[in-house]
Design a protein around this motif. Sequence first.
Motif, PDB file in Angstrom:
ATOM      1  N   UNK A   1     140.873  43.095  35.905  1.00 20.08           N
ATOM      2  CA  UNK A   1     140.737  44.405  36.532  1.00 20.08           C
ATOM      3  C   UNK A   1     142.090  45.058  36.735  1.00 20.08           C
ATOM      4  N   UNK A   2     142.103  46.377  36.620  1.00 21.20           N
ATOM      5  CA  UNK A   2     143.320  47.146  36.860  1.00 21.20           C
ATOM      6  C   UNK A   2     142.947  48.499  37.441  1.00 21.20           C
ATOM      7  N   UNK A   3     143.951  49.168  37.996  1.00 20.75           N
ATOM      8  CA  UNK A   3     143.740  50.491  38.565  1.00 20.75           C
ATOM      9  C   UNK A   3     143.645  51.522  37.448  1.00 20.75           C
ATOM     10  N   UNK A   4     142.969  52.627  37.718  1.00 21.30           N
ATOM     11  CA  UNK A   4     142.899  53.729  36.758  1.00 21.30           C
ATOM     12  C   UNK A   4     144.264  54.352  36.510  1.00 21.30           C
ATOM     13  N   UNK A   5     145.175  54.233  37.448  1.00 19.26           N
ATOM     14  CA  UNK A   5     146.407  55.011  37.443  1.00 19.26           C
ATOM     15  C   UNK A   5     147.587  54.211  36.929  1.00 19.26           C
ATOM     16  N   UNK A   6     148.491  54.899  36.217  1.00 15.10           N
ATOM     17  CA  UNK A   6     149.776  54.315  35.863  1.00 15.10           C
ATOM     18  C   UNK A   6     150.668  54.549  37.070  1.00 15.10           C
ATOM     19  N   UNK A   7     151.171  53.467  37.635  1.00 13.70           N
ATOM     20  CA  UNK A   7     151.879  53.589  38.897  1.00 13.70           C
ATOM     21  C   UNK A   7     153.238  52.920  38.824  1.00 13.70           C
ATOM     22  N   UNK A   8     154.132  53.375  39.691  1.00  9.80           N
ATOM     23  CA  UNK A   8     155.450  52.771  39.843  1.00  9.80           C
ATOM     24  C   UNK A   8     155.365  51.755  40.971  1.00  9.80           C
ATOM     25  N   UNK A   9     155.556  50.490  40.642  1.00 11.64           N
ATOM     26  CA  UNK A   9     155.471  49.435  41.642  1.00 11.64           C
ATOM     27  C   UNK A   9     156.832  49.104  42.250  1.00 11.64           C
ATOM     28  N   UNK A  10     157.827  49.949  41.992  1.00 11.45           N
ATOM     29  CA  UNK A  10     159.144  49.739  42.589  1.00 11.45           C
ATOM     30  C   UNK A  10     159.728  48.410  42.156  1.00 11.45           C
ATOM     31  N   UNK A  11     160.148  47.624  43.129  1.00  9.68           N
ATOM     32  CA  UNK A  11     160.773  46.340  42.823  1.00  9.68           C
ATOM     33  C   UNK A  11     159.757  45.312  42.358  1.00  9.68           C
ATOM     34  N   UNK A  12     158.469  45.673  42.338  1.00  5.92           N
ATOM     35  CA  UNK A  12     157.432  44.726  41.910  1.00  5.92           C
ATOM     36  C   UNK A  12     157.045  44.923  40.451  1.00  5.92           C
TER      37      UNK A  12
ATOM     38  N   UNK B   1     152.024  43.068  48.700  1.00  8.33           N
ATOM     39  CA  UNK B   1     151.550  42.338  47.515  1.00  8.33           C
ATOM     40  C   UNK B   1     150.456  43.181  46.866  1.00  8.33           C
ATOM     41  N   UNK B   2     150.833  43.988  45.888  1.00  6.24           N
ATOM     42  CA  UNK B   2     149.869  44.832  45.205  1.00  6.24           C
ATOM     43  C   UNK B   2     148.926  43.983  44.369  1.00  6.24           C
ATOM     44  N   UNK B   3     147.652  44.384  44.329  1.00  7.15           N
ATOM     45  CA  UNK B   3     146.692  43.652  43.515  1.00  7.15           C
ATOM     46  C   UNK B   3     145.451  44.489  43.271  1.00  7.15           C
ATOM     47  N   UNK B   4     144.759  44.145  42.188  1.00  9.33           N
ATOM     48  CA  UNK B   4     143.494  44.781  41.822  1.00  9.33           C
ATOM     49  C   UNK B   4     142.540  43.655  41.419  1.00  9.33           C
ATOM     50  N   UNK B   5     141.480  43.453  42.213  1.00  6.61           N
ATOM     51  CA  UNK B   5     140.528  42.377  41.924  1.00  6.61           C
ATOM     52  C   UNK B   5     139.089  42.849  42.124  1.00  6.61           C
ATOM     53  N   UNK B   6     138.199  42.183  41.412  1.00  8.80           N
ATOM     54  CA  UNK B   6     136.759  42.383  41.549  1.00  8.80           C
ATOM     55  C   UNK B   6     136.109  41.007  41.655  1.00  8.80           C
ATOM     56  N   UNK B   7     135.287  40.817  42.674  1.00  6.32           N
ATOM     57  CA  UNK B   7     134.483  39.610  42.823  1.00  6.32           C
ATOM     58  C   UNK B   7     133.080  40.088  43.175  1.00  6.32           C
ATOM     59  N   UNK B   8     132.243  40.204  42.140  1.00  7.38           N
ATOM     60  CA  UNK B   8     130.971  40.880  42.358  1.00  7.38           C
ATOM     61  C   UNK B   8     129.895  40.405  41.395  1.00  7.38           C
ATOM     62  N   UNK B   9     128.650  40.653  41.810  1.00 15.20           N
ATOM     63  CA  UNK B   9     127.495  40.479  40.949  1.00 15.20           C
ATOM     64  C   UNK B   9     127.180  41.831  40.321  1.00 15.20           C
ATOM     65  N   UNK B  10     126.808  41.825  39.050  1.00 17.91           N
ATOM     66  CA  UNK B  10     126.560  43.048  38.294  1.00 17.91           C
ATOM     67  C   UNK B  10     125.101  43.080  37.850  1.00 17.91           C
TER      68      UNK B  10
ATOM     69  N   UNK C   1     135.682  44.400  46.393  1.00 20.72           N
ATOM     70  CA  UNK C   1     136.552  45.141  45.488  1.00 20.72           C
ATOM     71  C   UNK C   1     137.850  45.439  46.213  1.00 20.72           C
ATOM     72  N   UNK C   2     138.968  45.143  45.559  1.00 19.05           N
ATOM     73  CA  UNK C   2     140.260  45.439  46.169  1.00 19.05           C
ATOM     74  C   UNK C   2     141.155  46.111  45.146  1.00 19.05           C
ATOM     75  N   UNK C   3     141.591  47.312  45.477  1.00 18.48           N
ATOM     76  CA  UNK C   3     142.552  48.058  44.672  1.00 18.48           C
ATOM     77  C   UNK C   3     143.674  48.466  45.613  1.00 18.48           C
ATOM     78  N   UNK C   4     144.757  47.696  45.612  1.00 18.73           N
ATOM     79  CA  UNK C   4     145.884  47.962  46.506  1.00 18.73           C
ATOM     80  C   UNK C   4     147.119  48.204  45.648  1.00 18.73           C
ATOM     81  N   UNK C   5     147.472  49.489  45.514  1.00 13.71           N
ATOM     82  CA  UNK C   5     148.619  49.928  44.722  1.00 13.71           C
ATOM     83  C   UNK C   5     149.367  50.968  45.557  1.00 13.71           C
ATOM     84  N   UNK C   6     150.506  51.465  45.074  1.00 17.13           N
ATOM     85  CA  UNK C   6     151.215  52.484  45.856  1.00 17.13           C
ATOM     86  C   UNK C   6     150.389  53.725  46.175  1.00 17.13           C
ATOM     87  N   UNK C   7     149.412  54.074  45.332  1.00 18.94           N
ATOM     88  CA  UNK C   7     148.631  55.292  45.545  1.00 18.94           C
ATOM     89  C   UNK C   7     147.182  55.063  45.960  1.00 18.94           C
TER      90      UNK C   7
END
Length: 196
Positions: free
Chosen positions: A39-50, A98-107, A136-142
Motif C-alpha cells: 500500500x502507498x499514498x495517492x500523493x507524491x510527498x517529500x518525507x524530508x530526512x526520511x 514514523x511515516x507509514x501506509x498500511x492496510x489490514x482488512x477483509x475485502x 487503514x493507516x495513511x500517515x504522511x506529511x500531508x
Amino acid sequence: MTLTLRWYIILLFAILLSSITQAQTTGNFIKASIGYGSSSSYYIEDYGSQDEVDVMGGGLYLQGEYIIGLKSWLSVRPYAGAIFESVDKNQNIQNQPQYKVTTNAFLMGGKVRFCAPIPWVAPFIEGGIGTSMGKFETFTPNVDFNKSTVLLHIPFSIGLAVGRHNNFEIGISGYFHPAAKQSTGVFAIGYNFPLD
C-alpha cells in the motif's frame, strides 16, 4: 519467502501441469489466489530526512472468487479476501514521525472480467466495486488517516490466464481506497477449480 509459501507455489504449479482440468469457457468455477500486496499514498510527498525510509506497507494477500462464466470472454466474479500489511520500524530515526501506509482488512465485492478467449495465454482486464473492513493507516506529511472502519474500494486488475485450459492466472491488481487516500497494489497467482 517462507517455507509454507513455497509449498503453495509448488502445489499451484503441479495443478497447472495436470492434464485433468477443464477449459474455462462458460460455467461456474472457484478461484483461489495468493500473493503480495503493498500500500502507498495517492500523493507524491517529500518525507524530508526520511527519504531513505520505506513508508509503504507490505504483506500477505489472499482471495477467493466465485466465477460465473457467462461467455468465453465475459464473467461475473463475487469475491472475498484479505490483506495483512506492516511497515518495518526504523530504529535510526529519533524525534521524527514514523511515516507509514498500511492496510489490514477483509475485502468483499464484485467484479466483471473481459478476457480474450485464447488457449494457453489469454489476457484479461477486470473492474468492479467493493467494501473493505479493517484498519487503514495513511500517515504522511500531508495525510493523517488512522481508522478501523468500513470503506468503499474500487478494484482493478490486468493479467494473463495461462495453461492449456486457462486455469492458472498471473495478475496485477489495484484496490483504491479514496477515503483513506491510499491504494494497494497486488501481485498474485491463482488457480480456477471447475464446479461443473
